[in-house]
Design a protein around this motif. Sequence first.
Motif, PDB file in Angstrom:
ATOM      1  N   GLN A 279       0.917  -1.114  -0.193  1.00  0.00           N
ATOM      2  CA  GLN A 279       0.142  -0.004   0.017  1.00  0.00           C
ATOM      3  C   GLN A 279       0.797   1.172   0.107  1.00  0.00           C
ATOM      4  O   GLN A 279       1.774   1.369  -0.904  1.00  0.00           O
ATOM      5  N   THR A 280       0.961   1.996   1.117  1.00  0.00           N
ATOM      6  CA  THR A 280       1.814   3.325   1.142  1.00  0.00           C
ATOM      7  C   THR A 280       2.946   2.938   2.089  1.00  0.00           C
ATOM      8  O   THR A 280       3.658   3.968   2.616  1.00  0.00           O
ATOM      9  N   PHE A 281       2.907   1.921   2.787  1.00  0.00           N
ATOM     10  CA  PHE A 281       3.831   1.546   3.965  1.00  0.00           C
ATOM     11  C   PHE A 281       4.980   0.930   3.637  1.00  0.00           C
ATOM     12  O   PHE A 281       5.035  -0.051   2.871  1.00  0.00           O
ATOM     13  N   PRO A 282       6.208   1.229   4.251  1.00  0.00           N
ATOM     14  CA  PRO A 282       7.599   0.800   3.808  1.00  0.00           C
ATOM     15  C   PRO A 282       7.749  -0.602   4.363  1.00  0.00           C
ATOM     16  O   PRO A 282       7.019  -0.950   5.484  1.00  0.00           O
ATOM     17  N   TYR A 283       8.214  -1.530   3.683  1.00  0.00           N
ATOM     18  CA  TYR A 283       8.450  -2.920   4.077  1.00  0.00           C
ATOM     19  C   TYR A 283       9.968  -3.256   3.916  1.00  0.00           C
ATOM     20  O   TYR A 283      10.579  -2.826   2.998  1.00  0.00           O
ATOM     21  N   ARG A 284      10.394  -4.299   4.607  1.00  0.00           N
ATOM     22  CA  ARG A 284      11.795  -5.227   4.202  1.00  0.00           C
ATOM     23  C   ARG A 284      11.271  -6.705   4.271  1.00  0.00           C
ATOM     24  O   ARG A 284      10.488  -7.199   5.287  1.00  0.00           O
ATOM     25  N   TYR A 285      11.649  -7.246   3.087  1.00  0.00           N
ATOM     26  CA  TYR A 285      11.487  -8.678   3.208  1.00  0.00           C
ATOM     27  C   TYR A 285      12.548  -9.458   2.885  1.00  0.00           C
ATOM     28  O   TYR A 285      13.451  -9.257   2.123  1.00  0.00           O
ATOM     29  N   TRP A 286      12.800 -10.404   3.718  1.00  0.00           N
ATOM     30  CA  TRP A 286      14.137 -11.461   3.643  1.00  0.00           C
ATOM     31  C   TRP A 286      13.651 -12.745   3.961  1.00  0.00           C
ATOM     32  O   TRP A 286      12.787 -13.108   4.603  1.00  0.00           O
ATOM     33  N   ARG A 287      14.702 -13.703   3.710  1.00  0.00           N
ATOM     34  CA  ARG A 287      14.854 -15.140   4.090  1.00  0.00           C
ATOM     35  C   ARG A 287      15.962 -15.473   4.583  1.00  0.00           C
ATOM     36  O   ARG A 287      17.183 -14.710   4.274  1.00  0.00           O
ATOM     37  N   ILE A 288      15.913 -16.121   5.665  1.00  0.00           N
ATOM     38  CA  ILE A 288      17.032 -16.770   6.468  1.00  0.00           C
ATOM     39  C   ILE A 288      17.067 -18.195   6.664  1.00  0.00           C
ATOM     40  O   ILE A 288      15.838 -18.796   6.793  1.00  0.00           O
ATOM     41  N   ASP A 289      18.114 -18.668   6.060  1.00  0.00           N
ATOM     42  CA  ASP A 289      18.335 -20.202   6.399  1.00  0.00           C
ATOM     43  C   ASP A 289      18.930 -20.322   7.696  1.00  0.00           C
ATOM     44  O   ASP A 289      19.918 -19.501   7.951  1.00  0.00           O
ATOM     45  N   TYR A 290      18.456 -21.502   8.710  1.00  0.00           N
ATOM     46  CA  TYR A 290      19.227 -21.469   9.753  1.00  0.00           C
ATOM     47  C   TYR A 290      19.161 -23.125  10.209  1.00  0.00           C
ATOM     48  O   TYR A 290      18.828 -23.897   9.098  1.00  0.00           O
ATOM     49  N   LEU A 291      19.618 -23.556  11.292  1.00  0.00           N
ATOM     50  CA  LEU A 291      19.638 -25.000  11.663  1.00  0.00           C
ATOM     51  C   LEU A 291      20.635 -25.736  10.823  1.00  0.00           C
ATOM     52  O   LEU A 291      20.236 -26.793  10.317  1.00  0.00           O
ATOM     53  N   ASN A 292      21.723 -25.196  10.639  1.00  0.00           N
ATOM     54  CA  ASN A 292      22.845 -26.032   9.611  1.00  0.00           C
ATOM     55  C   ASN A 292      22.007 -26.051   8.446  1.00  0.00           C
ATOM     56  O   ASN A 292      22.550 -27.072   7.654  1.00  0.00           O
ATOM     57  N   GLY A 293      21.396 -25.082   7.804  1.00  0.00           N
ATOM     58  CA  GLY A 293      20.746 -25.406   6.539  1.00  0.00           C
ATOM     59  C   GLY A 293      19.448 -26.070   6.485  1.00  0.00           C
ATOM     60  O   GLY A 293      18.914 -26.426   5.439  1.00  0.00           O
ATOM     61  N   ARG A 294      18.866 -26.652   7.634  1.00  0.00           N
ATOM     62  CA  ARG A 294      17.702 -27.101   7.502  1.00  0.00           C
ATOM     63  C   ARG A 294      16.476 -26.606   7.627  1.00  0.00           C
ATOM     64  O   ARG A 294      15.269 -27.032   6.850  1.00  0.00           O
ATOM     65  N   GLY A 295      16.335 -25.461   8.086  1.00  0.00           N
ATOM     66  CA  GLY A 295      15.217 -24.757   8.326  1.00  0.00           C
ATOM     67  C   GLY A 295      15.391 -23.317   7.607  1.00  0.00           C
ATOM     68  O   GLY A 295      16.643 -22.917   7.306  1.00  0.00           O
ATOM     69  N   SER A 296      14.371 -22.756   7.324  1.00  0.00           N
ATOM     70  CA  SER A 296      14.270 -21.467   6.292  1.00  0.00           C
ATOM     71  C   SER A 296      12.736 -20.529   6.928  1.00  0.00           C
ATOM     72  O   SER A 296      11.757 -21.086   7.334  1.00  0.00           O
ATOM     73  N   ILE A 297      13.290 -19.242   7.154  1.00  0.00           N
ATOM     74  CA  ILE A 297      12.250 -18.248   7.675  1.00  0.00           C
ATOM     75  C   ILE A 297      12.388 -17.217   6.518  1.00  0.00           C
ATOM     76  O   ILE A 297      13.155 -16.471   6.395  1.00  0.00           O
ATOM     77  N   ARG A 298      11.150 -16.922   6.301  1.00  0.00           N
ATOM     78  CA  ARG A 298      10.895 -15.730   5.568  1.00  0.00           C
ATOM     79  C   ARG A 298       9.994 -14.927   6.229  1.00  0.00           C
ATOM     80  O   ARG A 298       8.856 -15.192   6.926  1.00  0.00           O
ATOM     81  N   THR A 299      10.321 -13.547   5.998  1.00  0.00           N
ATOM     82  CA  THR A 299       9.927 -12.350   6.954  1.00  0.00           C
ATOM     83  C   THR A 299       9.464 -11.134   6.215  1.00  0.00           C
ATOM     84  O   THR A 299      10.426 -10.724   5.389  1.00  0.00           O
ATOM     85  N   LYS A 300       8.225 -10.689   6.450  1.00  0.00           N
ATOM     86  CA  LYS A 300       8.005  -9.384   5.928  1.00  0.00           C
ATOM     87  C   LYS A 300       7.844  -8.375   7.213  1.00  0.00           C
ATOM     88  O   LYS A 300       6.979  -8.759   7.910  1.00  0.00           O
ATOM     89  N   ALA A 301       8.608  -7.343   7.141  1.00  0.00           N
ATOM     90  CA  ALA A 301       8.491  -6.483   8.445  1.00  0.00           C
ATOM     91  C   ALA A 301       7.953  -5.157   7.756  1.00  0.00           C
ATOM     92  O   ALA A 301       8.610  -4.459   6.623  1.00  0.00           O
TER      93      ALA A 301
END
Length: 197
Positions: free
Chosen positions: A137-159
């Motif tokens: 809309q008109t609001f700023p965001y940051r979107y990222w992906r982090i892999d963790y747990l020695n490459g076993r897990g993945s988190i996607r986040t939009k702030a």
Amino acid sequence: MKIPFSLLFSLCLTSLVYSQNDDALDPLKSWELAEAKWEEKAHFEGKFRVWSPGDFQEKVDSIETPLGKMIYHTLYLAPTSEKAENEVYMISYVDYPEGTLPADSTELIQAMLDETQEAALESVRGEMMFSQDGFIQTFPYRYWRIDYLNGRGSIRTKAIIANHRFYTVQTVTRREYGMNTSTDRFIDSFKVFQPKG
């Protein structure tokens, strides 16, 4: 001012550690596609709507900060099906005191997003896979992906920063499902209620 990620990562670590198996999930037979009933959820207190594959549980925490007591709201869905693409769907929000996040202060907003992203990375000792800025809309965001747990897990986040409210919209999955359509549908559908008039 770092956002607390304790609930998210306790859920992430627990679910991913105990859900590892060698069977590859067929996306066409996933819980999200084959069984879940996706519905648009309107959360009037949080002033947002989102498409979700199920009902959220809600947790509220109050935390003392240099800005005073702040109330953190967390809504989350942790599917129990072994066929789920995502282990956790989550939305968090917190209100900052009026005037602390002025919309015209791009440097302050960028610093807030930088700090939040760095806190997320440090919390899981992960690897940043991508990060991009934009507007919802008109609001700023940051979107990222982090892999963790020695490459076993993945988190996607939009702030997202909407006026004086700070939202995070997230999914957690196994790394091999790090890019999946259920995450896209959930995160991309998130909208903030716009004031009338």
